[in-house]
Design a protein around this motif. Structure first.
Motif, PDB file in Angstrom:
ATOM      1  N   MET A 109       0.827  -1.226   0.000  1.00 41.16           N
ATOM      2  CA  MET A 109       0.000   0.000   0.000  1.00 41.16           C
ATOM      3  C   MET A 109       0.856   1.269   0.000  1.00 41.16           C
ATOM      4  N   PRO A 110       1.798   1.418   0.939  1.00 42.74           N
ATOM      5  CA  PRO A 110       2.574   2.670   0.922  1.00 42.74           C
ATOM      6  C   PRO A 110       3.444   2.836  -0.318  1.00 42.74           C
ATOM      7  N   ILE A 111       4.064   1.758  -0.794  1.00 43.34           N
ATOM      8  CA  ILE A 111       4.914   1.861  -1.991  1.00 43.34           C
ATOM      9  C   ILE A 111       4.072   2.247  -3.204  1.00 43.34           C
ATOM     10  N   THR A 112       2.899   1.638  -3.342  1.00 45.10           N
ATOM     11  CA  THR A 112       2.026   1.970  -4.473  1.00 45.10           C
ATOM     12  C   THR A 112       1.603   3.428  -4.427  1.00 45.10           C
ATOM     13  N   ILE A 131      -8.770   4.418  -8.901  1.00 44.63           N
ATOM     14  CA  ILE A 131      -7.978   3.405  -9.603  1.00 44.63           C
ATOM     15  C   ILE A 131      -7.294   2.485  -8.592  1.00 44.63           C
ATOM     16  N   PHE A 132      -6.704   3.064  -7.562  1.00 47.32           N
ATOM     17  CA  PHE A 132      -6.026   2.283  -6.524  1.00 47.32           C
ATOM     18  C   PHE A 132      -7.006   1.354  -5.820  1.00 47.32           C
ATOM     19  N   TYR A 138     -10.189  -5.651  -6.438  1.00 45.21           N
ATOM     20  CA  TYR A 138     -10.702  -6.651  -7.362  1.00 45.21           C
ATOM     21  C   TYR A 138      -9.641  -7.388  -8.169  1.00 45.21           C
ATOM     22  N   ILE A 139      -8.408  -6.902  -8.168  1.00 42.58           N
ATOM     23  CA  ILE A 139      -7.362  -7.561  -8.944  1.00 42.58           C
ATOM     24  C   ILE A 139      -6.288  -8.153  -8.015  1.00 42.58           C
ATOM     25  N   ILE A 140      -5.743  -7.335  -7.128  1.00 41.40           N
ATOM     26  CA  ILE A 140      -4.599  -7.764  -6.320  1.00 41.40           C
ATOM     27  C   ILE A 140      -5.011  -8.543  -5.073  1.00 41.40           C
ATOM     28  N   GLU A 141      -5.955  -8.027  -4.314  1.00 38.85           N
ATOM     29  CA  GLU A 141      -6.352  -8.664  -3.052  1.00 38.85           C
ATOM     30  C   GLU A 141      -6.771 -10.123  -3.202  1.00 38.85           C
ATOM     31  N   PHE A 144      -4.182 -12.904  -2.513  1.00 42.23           N
ATOM     32  CA  PHE A 144      -3.743 -13.221  -1.170  1.00 42.23           C
ATOM     33  C   PHE A 144      -4.597 -14.296  -0.512  1.00 42.23           C
ATOM     34  N   TYR A 145      -5.654 -14.717  -1.176  1.00 38.09           N
ATOM     35  CA  TYR A 145      -6.521 -15.752  -0.615  1.00 38.09           C
ATOM     36  C   TYR A 145      -6.352 -17.085  -1.332  1.00 38.09           C
ATOM     37  N   LEU A 146      -5.366 -17.182  -2.233  1.00 39.80           N
ATOM     38  CA  LEU A 146      -5.109 -18.437  -2.917  1.00 39.80           C
ATOM     39  C   LEU A 146      -4.434 -19.420  -1.966  1.00 39.80           C
TER      40      LEU A 146
END
Length: 147
Positions: A109-112, A131-132, A138-141, A144-146
């Protein structure tokens, strides 16, 4: 005034939380530590900071870090609150006793956000926020649940 029954009940709850924390640590040691998800979390906690340090605008470092640390504080606080209230949890946390997802809260989050500020300083801040939010939700989060 305080009721002795309430104090006893509170003590019992803290004991239960302590027992569950020890159980969670045991599960983390057996099932999460050194898995591929854990290694990705470690990498995502370190590598983006190295890249940002190498490619940042040197003259804006203090301003960007100020924003970055504010994002870290806010995201970790809100994430911890969500975990404690049972809205979500993390299966593959990098550190088991911290109720937040470190790679996300303290790095991604902070780097982005710091990168967006650096690369597109004139772009409408509402548009950047939208956009963030859409990209992370819907794309990145979901990655993390895979399992």
């Amino acid at each position: 005034m305080h009721d002795p029954k309430d104090e006893k009940k509170l003590e019992e709850i803290y004991d239960q939380v302590s027992d569950l924390t020890i159980e969670k640590l045991s599960i983390w040691l057996d099932s999460v530590l050194f898995t591929w998800q854990w290694w990705i979390g470690v990498g995502l906690s370190i590598i983006p900071w190295i890249l940002w340090f190498l490619f940042r605008q040197k003259d804006c470092t203090l301003r960007l870090l100020t924003v970055g640390f504010f994002v870290i504080f806010l995201s970790t606080f809100l994430d911890s609150l969500g975990v404690q209230l049972g809205f979500w949890y993390y299966k593959h946390s990098v550190l088991p006793l911290i109720p937040a997802f470190l790679p996300w809260d303290t790095t991604l989050m902070p780097i982005t956000i710091m990168t967006l500020l650096q690369l597109k300083p004139k772009l409408n801040h509402y548009l950047k926020g939208l956009i963030f939010a859409l990209a992370t939700s819907y794309i990145i989060e979901p990655f993390f649940y895979l399992d």
